[in-house]
Design a protein around this motif. Structure first.
Motif, PDB file in Angstrom:
ATOM      1  N   TRP A   1     -28.283 -62.953  74.562  1.00 56.64           N
ATOM      2  CA  TRP A   1     -29.393 -63.364  75.434  1.00 56.64           C
ATOM      3  C   TRP A   1     -29.287 -62.701  76.809  1.00 56.64           C
ATOM      4  O   TRP A   1     -30.304 -62.428  77.450  1.00 56.64           O
ATOM      5  N   ILE A   2     -28.060 -62.447  77.289  1.00 58.49           N
ATOM      6  CA  ILE A   2     -27.910 -61.728  78.559  1.00 58.49           C
ATOM      7  C   ILE A   2     -28.468 -60.314  78.398  1.00 58.49           C
ATOM      8  O   ILE A   2     -29.204 -59.812  79.249  1.00 58.49           O
ATOM      9  N   PHE A   3     -28.140 -59.668  77.273  1.00 57.18           N
ATOM     10  CA  PHE A   3     -28.697 -58.335  77.007  1.00 57.18           C
ATOM     11  C   PHE A   3     -30.230 -58.409  76.946  1.00 57.18           C
ATOM     12  O   PHE A   3     -30.926 -57.567  77.519  1.00 57.18           O
ATOM     13  N   LEU A   4     -30.751 -59.439  76.262  1.00 57.40           N
ATOM     14  CA  LEU A   4     -32.212 -59.561  76.152  1.00 57.40           C
ATOM     15  C   LEU A   4     -32.848 -59.807  77.521  1.00 57.40           C
ATOM     16  O   LEU A   4     -33.971 -59.362  77.771  1.00 57.40           O
ATOM     17  N   ALA A   5     -32.126 -60.494  78.441  1.00 59.91           N
ATOM     18  CA  ALA A   5     -32.666 -60.692  79.794  1.00 59.91           C
ATOM     19  C   ALA A   5     -32.852 -59.337  80.480  1.00 59.91           C
ATOM     20  O   ALA A   5     -33.863 -59.106  81.154  1.00 59.91           O
TER      21      ALA A   5
ATOM     22  N   VAL B   1     -41.763 -68.228  68.317  1.00 61.65           N
ATOM     23  CA  VAL B   1     -40.764 -67.268  67.813  1.00 61.65           C
ATOM     24  C   VAL B   1     -39.400 -67.564  68.426  1.00 61.65           C
ATOM     25  O   VAL B   1     -38.384 -67.635  67.723  1.00 61.65           O
ATOM     26  N   ALA B   2     -39.359 -67.771  69.756  1.00 65.15           N
ATOM     27  CA  ALA B   2     -38.077 -67.991  70.442  1.00 65.15           C
ATOM     28  C   ALA B   2     -37.450 -69.317  70.014  1.00 65.15           C
ATOM     29  O   ALA B   2     -36.251 -69.401  69.766  1.00 65.15           O
ATOM     30  N   TRP B   3     -38.273 -70.364  69.897  1.00 68.74           N
ATOM     31  CA  TRP B   3     -37.752 -71.699  69.636  1.00 68.74           C
ATOM     32  C   TRP B   3     -37.235 -71.844  68.205  1.00 68.74           C
ATOM     33  O   TRP B   3     -36.177 -72.431  67.983  1.00 68.74           O
TER      34      TRP B   3
ATOM     35  N   PHE C   1     -28.487 -59.475  65.612  1.00 71.06           N
ATOM     36  CA  PHE C   1     -29.486 -58.427  65.438  1.00 71.06           C
ATOM     37  C   PHE C   1     -30.870 -59.049  65.299  1.00 71.06           C
ATOM     38  O   PHE C   1     -31.864 -58.525  65.824  1.00 71.06           O
ATOM     39  N   GLY C   2     -30.929 -60.192  64.592  1.00 71.76           N
ATOM     40  CA  GLY C   2     -32.202 -60.897  64.430  1.00 71.76           C
ATOM     41  C   GLY C   2     -32.815 -61.246  65.776  1.00 71.76           C
ATOM     42  O   GLY C   2     -34.019 -61.116  65.976  1.00 71.76           O
ATOM     43  N   LEU C   3     -31.979 -61.667  66.744  1.00 69.99           N
ATOM     44  CA  LEU C   3     -32.490 -61.998  68.082  1.00 69.99           C
ATOM     45  C   LEU C   3     -33.181 -60.774  68.689  1.00 69.99           C
ATOM     46  O   LEU C   3     -34.254 -60.879  69.287  1.00 69.99           O
TER      47      LEU C   3
ATOM     48  N   LEU D   1     -35.466 -65.106  57.435  1.00 71.50           N
ATOM     49  CA  LEU D   1     -34.969 -65.433  56.088  1.00 71.50           C
ATOM     50  C   LEU D   1     -33.675 -64.668  55.801  1.00 71.50           C
ATOM     51  O   LEU D   1     -32.782 -65.179  55.116  1.00 71.50           O
ATOM     52  N   ALA D   2     -33.553 -63.431  56.343  1.00 73.71           N
ATOM     53  CA  ALA D   2     -32.311 -62.657  56.164  1.00 73.71           C
ATOM     54  C   ALA D   2     -31.153 -63.365  56.859  1.00 73.71           C
ATOM     55  O   ALA D   2     -30.064 -63.506  56.288  1.00 73.71           O
ATOM     56  N   VAL D   3     -31.388 -63.831  58.105  1.00 74.69           N
ATOM     57  CA  VAL D   3     -30.346 -64.544  58.850  1.00 74.69           C
ATOM     58  C   VAL D   3     -29.952 -65.807  58.094  1.00 74.69           C
ATOM     59  O   VAL D   3     -28.768 -66.121  57.932  1.00 74.69           O
TER      60      VAL D   3
END
Lengths: 224, 92
Positions: A37-41, B53-55, A200-202, A93-95
């Motif tokens: 999430w830090i990377f996504l920020a 999507v996020a939640w 990776f899904g994130l 669904l993969a996760v």
């Protein structure tokens, strides 16, 4: 609830290895999610600069943006949005399959996700080629209609840079996804890689969210 | 798969259906003449879609508070970036 599912998967499989700096698998998972999430920020702010530029130019030149937006293919844009939303479902669904230690479904859903991503990029490429053909690709060959308002070309500069940066993110995601499929294919123990698949899904869902905003801002400026 | 797993899969399909319905609504709304409200409607629908999507897909609903805090952190700085820029341009 997810942790119960993990516990069940672990019980029926080999234990998930925990790196020595973590107390347990749960803490390892939380650290991975936080780091991602830090990377996504940083990614939010990376795209954020372009979104801010878009907001400023649209506020300054609303008429030019309105006219230019109607030159985008709404049918292809909507179709692509549908493809990406579907790829988010198959990624989830993969996760889910990876967390439950189901090797073949994990690989199957990842490949499905990558095919949907490829379809998106193919349609995007077709749209780009069409824009070049119509002389609406920013650069020396750009030709605005004679009655175009100020801001018409600026819209296409933002259209190409925003969707282009998004497409690069999709392409990078596809490469990582295929490497992940190879790793899972050679591994007998899928739950061991479930953190990798989930993080990776994130990333993949984040790229989907960027498009969720790009689509209305670029394709849907008041078509009435 | 146990019943808990089926619940999760059912939820994913439910969210996917909601996302597709919102996609149809946002495309339809673009054809209705709302003037300045068009962009507001489009952005509200986009925020709802992104939140779903996020939640659910990004598991924030089952994440620890600190992970949710970091997720909101990115959005927080984005809002500052856009608001301060807008404050400059709108006050000229």
């Amino acid at each position: 609830m997810r942790d119960q599912g993990k516990a069940a998967a672990v019980a029926s499989d080999l234990p998930i290895p925990v790196a020595h700096q973590f107390d347990d698998a749960r803490q390892q998972h939380e650290a991975a999610a936080m780091g991602m999430w830090i990377f996504l920020a940083t990614e939010i702010l990376f795209f954020g600069g372009l979104f801010t530029g878009y907001a400023v130019y649209r506020a300054v030149e609303p008429q030019g943006f309105h006219e230019a937006s109607r030159h985008l293919d709404l049918l292809l844009g909507t179709l692509n949005t549908g493809l990406l939303l579907t790829s988010s479902l198959t990624m989830a669904l993969a996760v889910h399959s990876a967390e439950n230690g189901l090797r073949r479904p994990t690989i199957g859903w990842l490949l499905t996700t990558s095919m949907l991503g490829l379809g998106f990029l193919a349609i995007k490429g077709y749209e780009y080629a069409h824009k070049v053909h119509e002389h609406l690709w920013p650069g020396p060959h750009f030709v605005a209609p004679p009655d175009a308002s100020r801001g018409f070309e600026q819209f296409f500069v933002l259209y190409v840079s925003m969707t282009g940066l998004h497409a690069i993110h999709m392409a990078a995601g596809l490469l990582v996804m295929w490497v992940m499929v190879i790793i899972l294919w050679r591994s007998r123990h899928v739950a061991r890689h479930s953190n990798f698949v989930e993080m990776f899904g994130l990333y993949w869902h984040f790229v989907d969210i960027v498009w969720i905003f790009l689509f209305p801002l670029l394709y849907l400026i008041d078509r009435s | 798969m146990d019943s808990h797993a089926d619940h999760a899969v059912r939820r994913y399909f439910g969210i996917f259906a909601a996302l597709l319905v919102l996609l149809v609504i946002t495309v339809g709304a673009a054809y209705v003449h709302l003037g300045a409200a068009n962009i507001v409607v489009a952005l509200v629908i986009a925020v709802v879609k992104a939140s779903l999507v996020a939640w659910v897909f990004m598991h924030l609903r089952s994440s620890t508070p600190i992970v949710i805090l970091f997720a909101l952190g990115g959005v927080f700085w984005l809002v500052i970036l856009i608001l301060l820029t807008a404050a400059d341009f709108l006050a000229r």
